[in-house]
Design a protein around this motif. Structure first.
Motif, short mmCIF file in Angstrom:
data_model
loop_
_atom_site.label_atom_id
_atom_site.label_comp_id
_atom_site.label_asym_id
_atom_site.label_seq_id
_atom_site.Cartn_x
_atom_site.Cartn_y
_atom_site.Cartn_z
N GLN A 151 -1.28 -9.65 5.80
CA GLN A 151 -0.92 -10.13 4.46
C GLN A 151 -1.15 -9.04 3.43
O GLN A 151 -0.33 -8.84 2.54
CB GLN A 151 -1.71 -11.39 4.11
CG GLN A 151 -1.23 -12.62 4.85
CD GLN A 151 -2.11 -13.83 4.62
OE1 GLN A 151 -3.25 -13.73 4.17
NE2 GLN A 151 -1.58 -15.00 4.94
N SER A 152 -2.26 -8.32 3.55
CA SER A 152 -2.52 -7.20 2.64
C SER A 152 -1.46 -6.12 2.79
O SER A 152 -0.95 -5.59 1.81
CB SER A 152 -3.90 -6.59 2.91
OG SER A 152 -4.91 -7.51 2.60
N PHE A 153 -1.12 -5.81 4.02
CA PHE A 153 -0.10 -4.80 4.28
C PHE A 153 1.25 -5.21 3.70
O PHE A 153 1.94 -4.39 3.10
CB PHE A 153 0.02 -4.55 5.79
CG PHE A 153 1.00 -3.47 6.14
CD1 PHE A 153 0.64 -2.14 6.02
CD2 PHE A 153 2.28 -3.78 6.56
CE1 PHE A 153 1.54 -1.13 6.33
CE2 PHE A 153 3.19 -2.80 6.87
CZ PHE A 153 2.82 -1.46 6.75
N SER A 154 1.61 -6.47 3.86
CA SER A 154 2.91 -6.93 3.36
C SER A 154 2.97 -6.93 1.84
O SER A 154 4.04 -6.89 1.25
CB SER A 154 3.24 -8.32 3.90
OG SER A 154 2.37 -9.28 3.34
N GLN A 155 1.79 -6.94 1.19
CA GLN A 155 1.75 -6.88 -0.27
C GLN A 155 1.66 -5.44 -0.77
O GLN A 155 1.55 -5.21 -1.97
CB GLN A 155 0.56 -7.69 -0.79
CG GLN A 155 0.70 -9.17 -0.54
CD GLN A 155 -0.54 -9.94 -0.95
OE1 GLN A 155 -1.51 -9.37 -1.45
NE2 GLN A 155 -0.51 -11.25 -0.73
N GLY A 156 1.69 -4.49 0.14
CA GLY A 156 1.71 -3.08 -0.25
C GLY A 156 0.37 -2.38 -0.20
O GLY A 156 0.28 -1.21 -0.54
N TYR A 157 -0.67 -3.06 0.23
CA TYR A 157 -1.98 -2.42 0.33
C TYR A 157 -2.07 -1.72 1.69
O TYR A 157 -2.24 -2.35 2.71
CB TYR A 157 -3.10 -3.46 0.20
CG TYR A 157 -3.09 -4.18 -1.12
CD1 TYR A 157 -3.50 -3.53 -2.28
CD2 TYR A 157 -2.69 -5.50 -1.20
CE1 TYR A 157 -3.49 -4.19 -3.50
CE2 TYR A 157 -2.68 -6.17 -2.41
CZ TYR A 157 -3.09 -5.51 -3.56
OH TYR A 157 -3.08 -6.18 -4.75
N THR A 158 -1.96 -0.41 1.66
CA THR A 158 -1.97 0.34 2.92
C THR A 158 -3.20 1.20 3.09
O THR A 158 -3.48 1.66 4.18
CB THR A 158 -0.71 1.23 3.04
OG1 THR A 158 -0.67 2.11 1.90
CG2 THR A 158 0.55 0.39 3.09
N THR A 159 -3.93 1.44 2.01
CA THR A 159 -5.15 2.24 2.12
C THR A 159 -6.28 1.54 1.36
O THR A 159 -6.05 0.66 0.53
CB THR A 159 -4.97 3.65 1.51
OG1 THR A 159 -4.59 3.53 0.14
CG2 THR A 159 -3.92 4.44 2.27
N THR A 160 -7.49 1.97 1.63
CA THR A 160 -8.66 1.41 0.99
C THR A 160 -9.27 2.47 0.09
O THR A 160 -9.46 3.62 0.51
CB THR A 160 -9.69 0.96 2.03
OG1 THR A 160 -9.07 0.01 2.89
CG2 THR A 160 -10.90 0.33 1.38
N LEU A 161 -9.58 2.10 -1.11
CA LEU A 161 -10.23 3.00 -2.06
C LEU A 161 -11.68 2.59 -2.18
O LEU A 161 -12.00 1.44 -2.49
CB LEU A 161 -9.56 2.92 -3.44
CG LEU A 161 -10.24 3.70 -4.57
CD1 LEU A 161 -10.21 5.20 -4.28
CD2 LEU A 161 -9.58 3.40 -5.89
N LYS A 162 -12.58 3.52 -1.90
CA LYS A 162 -14.01 3.25 -2.01
C LYS A 162 -14.56 4.06 -3.16
O LYS A 162 -14.28 5.24 -3.30
CB LYS A 162 -14.74 3.60 -0.72
CG LYS A 162 -14.34 2.74 0.44
CD LYS A 162 -15.13 3.08 1.66
CE LYS A 162 -14.66 2.18 2.81
NZ LYS A 162 -15.41 2.46 4.03
N MET A 163 -15.38 3.40 -4.01
CA MET A 163 -15.96 4.08 -5.17
C MET A 163 -17.47 3.89 -5.12
O MET A 163 -17.95 2.83 -4.73
CB MET A 163 -15.40 3.49 -6.47
CG MET A 163 -13.92 3.70 -6.64
SD MET A 163 -13.27 2.92 -8.13
CE MET A 163 -14.21 3.67 -9.41
N ALA A 164 -18.17 4.89 -5.57
CA ALA A 164 -19.62 4.80 -5.69
C ALA A 164 -20.01 5.18 -7.12
O ALA A 164 -19.42 6.08 -7.71
CB ALA A 164 -20.29 5.74 -4.71
N ILE A 165 -20.95 4.45 -7.64
CA ILE A 165 -21.39 4.72 -9.02
C ILE A 165 -22.88 4.99 -8.99
O ILE A 165 -23.66 4.26 -8.39
CB ILE A 165 -21.09 3.51 -9.92
CG1 ILE A 165 -19.58 3.27 -9.98
CG2 ILE A 165 -21.65 3.74 -11.31
CD1 ILE A 165 -19.20 2.00 -10.72
N SER A 166 -23.27 6.05 -9.67
CA SER A 166 -24.68 6.41 -9.75
C SER A 166 -25.22 5.98 -11.09
O SER A 166 -24.55 6.12 -12.11
CB SER A 166 -24.80 7.93 -9.58
OG SER A 166 -26.14 8.31 -9.71
N PRO A 167 -26.44 5.48 -11.12
CA PRO A 167 -27.01 5.06 -12.43
C PRO A 167 -27.31 6.23 -13.33
O PRO A 167 -27.49 7.32 -12.96
CB PRO A 167 -28.30 4.34 -12.04
CG PRO A 167 -28.61 4.75 -10.66
CD PRO A 167 -27.34 5.22 -10.04
#
Length: 99
Positions: free
Chosen positions: A83-99
């Motif tokens: 379902q994610s793929f059919s909606q155009g989501y093909t990659t995962t973006l990971k973000m990290a935030i430092s305080p």
């Protein structure tokens, strides 16, 4: 193999009662019984010990329960992924935030 039969088995195992499983699945109690009998026939083992209206998992039933849960989990993950793929989501973006 019908995955609805597997789901019926899992719910019946959780409740240890076919009528309660039927209520949870919004199906009739005889349908639950038919599903369990079909699964037992397909697997060639007895999954539940039946004593009157009470049921409990056999050793084979306890063993198969873990596999049944994994089977449903993999199926549901596959549905989510496609379902994610059919909606155009093909990659995962990971973000990290430092305080």
């Amino acid at each position: 193999m019908d995955l609805n039969i597997i789901k019926t088995f899992i719910i019946a195992a959780e409740f240890n009662h076919f009528r309660k499983a039927a209520e949870r699945l919004y199906i009739s109690q005889p349908t639950v019984t038919v599903h369990i009998k079909q699964l037992e026939k397909e697997l060639g083992v007895i999954l539940f010990e039946r004593v009157g209206k009470n049921i409990k998992l056999t050793e084979a039933g306890r063993s198969y329960l873990q596999n049944a849960k994994r089977l449903i989990e993999v199926y549901e993950e596959g549905i989510t992924d496609i379902q994610s793929f059919s909606q155009g989501y093909t990659t995962t973006l990971k973000m990290a935030i430092s305080p």
